[in-house]
Every structure is written in structure tokens, then in C-alpha cells.
Scaffold this active site. Structure first.
Site, PDB file in Angstrom:
ATOM      1  N   GLY A 154       0.834  -1.183   0.000  1.00  0.00           N
ATOM      2  CA  GLY A 154       0.000   0.000   0.000  1.00  0.00           C
ATOM      3  C   GLY A 154       0.875   1.240   0.000  1.00  0.00           C
ATOM      4  O   GLY A 154       2.052   1.183  -0.365  1.00  0.00           O
ATOM      5  N   ILE A 156       2.230   2.926   2.471  1.00  0.00           N
ATOM      6  CA  ILE A 156       3.405   2.807   3.337  1.00  0.00           C
ATOM      7  C   ILE A 156       4.382   1.782   2.773  1.00  0.00           C
ATOM      8  O   ILE A 156       5.599   2.019   2.727  1.00  0.00           O
ATOM      9  CB  ILE A 156       2.980   2.448   4.770  1.00  0.00           C
ATOM     10  CG1 ILE A 156       2.262   3.646   5.410  1.00  0.00           C
ATOM     11  CG2 ILE A 156       4.179   2.019   5.610  1.00  0.00           C
ATOM     12  CD1 ILE A 156       1.577   3.339   6.724  1.00  0.00           C
ATOM     13  N   ARG A 177      -2.388  -9.389  -2.122  1.00  0.00           N
ATOM     14  CA  ARG A 177      -3.352 -10.374  -2.605  1.00  0.00           C
ATOM     15  C   ARG A 177      -3.274 -10.504  -4.130  1.00  0.00           C
ATOM     16  O   ARG A 177      -3.466 -11.583  -4.687  1.00  0.00           O
ATOM     17  CB  ARG A 177      -4.769  -9.976  -2.188  1.00  0.00           C
ATOM     18  CG  ARG A 177      -5.078 -10.309  -0.726  1.00  0.00           C
ATOM     19  CD  ARG A 177      -6.432  -9.821  -0.320  1.00  0.00           C
ATOM     20  NE  ARG A 177      -6.505  -8.357  -0.318  1.00  0.00           N
ATOM     21  CZ  ARG A 177      -7.584  -7.668   0.048  1.00  0.00           C
ATOM     22  NH1 ARG A 177      -8.669  -8.312   0.425  1.00  0.00           N
ATOM     23  NH2 ARG A 177      -7.568  -6.359   0.041  1.00  0.00           N
ATOM     24  N   ARG A 234       0.512  -3.755  12.346  1.00  0.00           N
ATOM     25  CA  ARG A 234      -0.289  -4.091  13.513  1.00  0.00           C
ATOM     26  C   ARG A 234       0.295  -5.328  14.169  1.00  0.00           C
ATOM     27  O   ARG A 234       0.726  -6.264  13.491  1.00  0.00           O
ATOM     28  CB  ARG A 234      -1.751  -4.349  13.133  1.00  0.00           C
ATOM     29  CG  ARG A 234      -2.541  -3.096  12.790  1.00  0.00           C
ATOM     30  CD  ARG A 234      -2.811  -2.279  14.056  1.00  0.00           C
ATOM     31  NE  ARG A 234      -3.650  -1.122  13.799  1.00  0.00           N
ATOM     32  CZ  ARG A 234      -3.198   0.098  13.552  1.00  0.00           C
ATOM     33  NH1 ARG A 234      -1.889   0.306  13.493  1.00  0.00           N
ATOM     34  NH2 ARG A 234      -4.032   1.101  13.380  1.00  0.00           N
ATOM     35  N   GLU A 263      -0.664  -4.900  22.887  1.00  0.00           N
ATOM     36  CA  GLU A 263      -0.024  -3.698  23.432  1.00  0.00           C
ATOM     37  C   GLU A 263      -1.050  -2.843  24.181  1.00  0.00           C
ATOM     38  O   GLU A 263      -2.239  -2.870  23.860  1.00  0.00           O
ATOM     39  CB  GLU A 263       0.618  -2.882  22.306  1.00  0.00           C
ATOM     40  CG  GLU A 263      -0.371  -2.348  21.280  1.00  0.00           C
ATOM     41  CD  GLU A 263       0.304  -1.674  20.081  1.00  0.00           C
ATOM     42  OE1 GLU A 263      -0.049  -0.521  19.823  1.00  0.00           O
ATOM     43  OE2 GLU A 263       1.151  -2.296  19.416  1.00  0.00           O
ATOM     44  N   HIS A 281       4.830   1.855  19.474  1.00  0.00           N
ATOM     45  CA  HIS A 281       3.813   2.216  18.476  1.00  0.00           C
ATOM     46  C   HIS A 281       3.898   3.709  18.168  1.00  0.00           C
ATOM     47  O   HIS A 281       2.910   4.444  18.230  1.00  0.00           O
ATOM     48  CB  HIS A 281       2.398   1.857  18.967  1.00  0.00           C
ATOM     49  CG  HIS A 281       1.415   1.701  17.839  1.00  0.00           C
ATOM     50  ND1 HIS A 281       0.313   0.873  17.925  1.00  0.00           N
ATOM     51  CD2 HIS A 281       1.363   2.272  16.604  1.00  0.00           C
ATOM     52  CE1 HIS A 281      -0.375   0.952  16.799  1.00  0.00           C
ATOM     53  NE2 HIS A 281       0.240   1.798  15.984  1.00  0.00           N
TER      54      HIS A 281
END
Length: 322
Positions: A154, A156, A177, A234, A263, A281
């Protein structure tokens, strides 16, 4: 006549200057911790029509039901995995997020973790401070000799790929995908294939049930004893128990994590791994990214209450809107 100031329930911590910006546009009910959140939803916030949260703090279906006038949930940042979007759709509650707001900050942080992990920066720092100058000197790979694998191409993932290819002359592969027609990088049809073809595996895919524990013991085994895992996405994407075992057994060379499943609680066995670099994070935290996220959240709220289309609905809402 002054415009009506819409109350806003804020469920995440903010620095004073950004909180002041929110207060300039809304009557803020500030509830950034579990106790104040529960108290606000049960009392002062019962009639609010807008909530500001992020992907980690989320908003549950039960909380939506406890806010019967709720119309919009504005997610601060890109990920929104703990906001129960299907429940919001059922209740006709708009959900927005912040795609593109923190891309540069997160991609930079990915390379901070890569360099720290591969070049043994934290270990060397600790050793020098302990008076072990000569012991701290060690040979570490040059990034240009390493293969960079990216799980999730994506915005990032693409920013990480550009930095790796153009800044560090790394060969780059990726798994999505589906292949990206405009991506000049090697496509791998599966996560195992990507791990096997990578020396540094960067996790940049969305969270959620579909990607939970995508990085498991098999993937770590494929990455191998010279491979490094970097997670700036994540924590749920990585099987933490499998990672702990791999780190302590030397099954992989090291890991750099900005996120951990569960977390802010971090298992002691993970923290005790000598080949781990971990940050709280904070990849998306830069002055530029924080400004982008605050501005976009306020713009989405303003558009909604002006009766205009929101700027960045989450994909599920975008599909409904057509």
C-alpha cells in the site's frame, strides 16, 4: 449568530497543542484512558454525535449502542481495525480514517528499525556505555547486500520500497493479494515465498481478522537465521509466541517492532530477547504526520456536520456510497 459547536468525544491521548485545536472547533469530552472512557460513555457523552479514536483504541458495537445519537466516528490515522465497522454500517454511523497522513513518518521509522536491528545499534550503544568499547565493535551487513521483502504494498509499503531501492540499493520483493501492475518490484504469490526470498521482511499490511498471525512459525522459519523481521503495521499480524521462540532459538537474526499484539502489555519473554529492537507504536508520530492527521480528522467532521460528503470514508463506507 455563532455556529453551534458540536460536542466531540475524544478517546485517545493528544498533546496540548493538538487538543487545543480540537477544542477550537468542538466542545471536547476528553476520555483517553479506560476509566474516563467508560465514565464518559455512560454519562457526559451520551448525547454526542461524533467520536474521535484510532485503530488501537477502536470503538465497539456495544459502545455505539451506548451512544444513541452517534453519527460519525473519525479515526485518527490510517488503520481502523478495532473500530467495529460492520456494526457502524448497520447503525448508519459514518467511519472515516486518514490514508496518506503518516506515510512518510512510518516509512522512515521502518528504516530506523531496520538500521538499528541489522547494524546492532542498541547493543553497541549499551556496550560502549558499559565500558566495553572493543567488545561493542562487530561486523554487520550493509543494507545494499540485503533483499528487502514487503508484505503489503500500500502507500506505506511503497514508501518503504522506494527508500530501500533508491536510498539503500536493496533488491525489493513484495506480496499483496494481487500483483500491482505499476510496481517495479518482484511479486511473490505467497507470504512463505516472500519470506524465503527476503533478508529483511517488513510487515506493512492492514490488521484485522483476515491477516491475524499471517507471520507464523513457518514464515519465520522461511525467513531463516540471517533474516530480520520488521513490523510497523499491527501487532496482530505476527504470532508473538512463534516470534519469541524464533528469537531465543536464533531461528531468525533479529526483529524490529513498533507494534505488539496486546499492546501496551509486552510479554517479558519478548523483551528479554537479545536480538530485539522495540518502540512504543510511535512510527506515525512526527510533527508533520500529527498535523496531517489532526487536520484531516477535523475536515471530515466539519464536512459531515455541514451535510457535505466526508473526504476519506473507510473503504467499507466508500463502497456503500458508490
Amino acid at each position: 449568530m455563532s455556529p453551534v459547536r458540536e460536542p466531540l468525544l475524544v478517546l485517545i491521548p493528544f498533546a496540548p497543542d493538538h487538543l487545543a485545536r480540537l477544542n477550537a472547533a468542538h466542545d471536547v469530552i476528553y476520555a483517553p484512558d479506560p476509566r474516563s472512557r467508560a465514565d464518559a460513555i455512560a454519562g457526559a457523552a451520551k448525547d454526542v454525535r461524533a467520536v474521535l479514536t484510532h485503530g488501537t483504541a477502536g470503538l465497539s458495537a456495544g459502545e455505539m449502542d451506548a451512544l444513541p445519537r452517534l453519527q460519525i466516528v473519525s479515526c485518527y490515522g490510517v488503520g481502523y481495525d478495532r473500530i467495529e465497522v460492520p456494526a457502524a454500517l448497520e447503525r448508519n454511523i459514518m467511519v472515516t480514517h486518514g490514508p496518506g497522513t503518516n506515510t512518510g513518518s512510518v516509512a522512515d521509522h521502518a528504516f530506523a528499525l531496520i538500521l538499528s536491528t541489522v547494524r546492532c545499534v542498541p547493543e553497541s550503544d549499551r556496550a560502549v556505555r558499559a565500558g566495553q568499547w572493543h567488545e561493542a565493535r562487530r561486523s554487520a551487513p550493509e543494507l545494499s547486500t540485503l533483499r528487502l521483502g514487503i508484505l503489503g504494498l500500500g502507500a506505506i509499503g511503497r514508501a518503504v520500497a522506494r527508500r530501500g531501492a533508491l536510498g539503500f540499493e536493496m533488491s525489493v520483493g513484495y506480496h499483496n493479494r494481487n500483483p500491482a501492475a505499476d510496481a517495479p518490484y518482484a511479486y511473490h504469490a505467497g507470504v512463505l515465498d516472500l519470506a524465503d526470498a527476503s533478508d529483511v521482511l517488513v510487515v506493512a499490511a492492514p490488521g484485522g481478522a483476515a491477516t491475524r498471525h499471517l507471520i507464523d512459525a513457518q514464515v519465520l522459519e522461511a525467513l531463516g537465521p540471517r533474516g530480520y523481521l520488521i513490523n510497523i503495521a499491527r501487532g496482530s499480524l505476527v504470532d508473538t509466541d512463534a516470534l519469541i521462540a524464533a528469537l531465543h532459538a536464533g531461528q531468525i537474526a533479529g526483529a524490529g517492532l513498533d507494534v505488539v499484539d496486546g499492546e501496551p502489555v509486552v510479554p517479558p519473554a519478548l523483551l528479554n530477547a537479545p536480538n530485539l529492537v522495540i518502540t512504543p507504536h510511535s512510527a506515525a508520530r512526527s510533527p508533520t504526520a500529527e498535523d496531517n492527521m489532526t487536520v484531516l480528522a477535523l475536515k471530515n467532521l466539519a464536512a459531515h456536520f455541514a451535510g457535505a460528503p466526508v473526504l476519506t470514508p473507510v473503504p467499507e463506507w466508500a463502497r456503500r456510497l458508490g
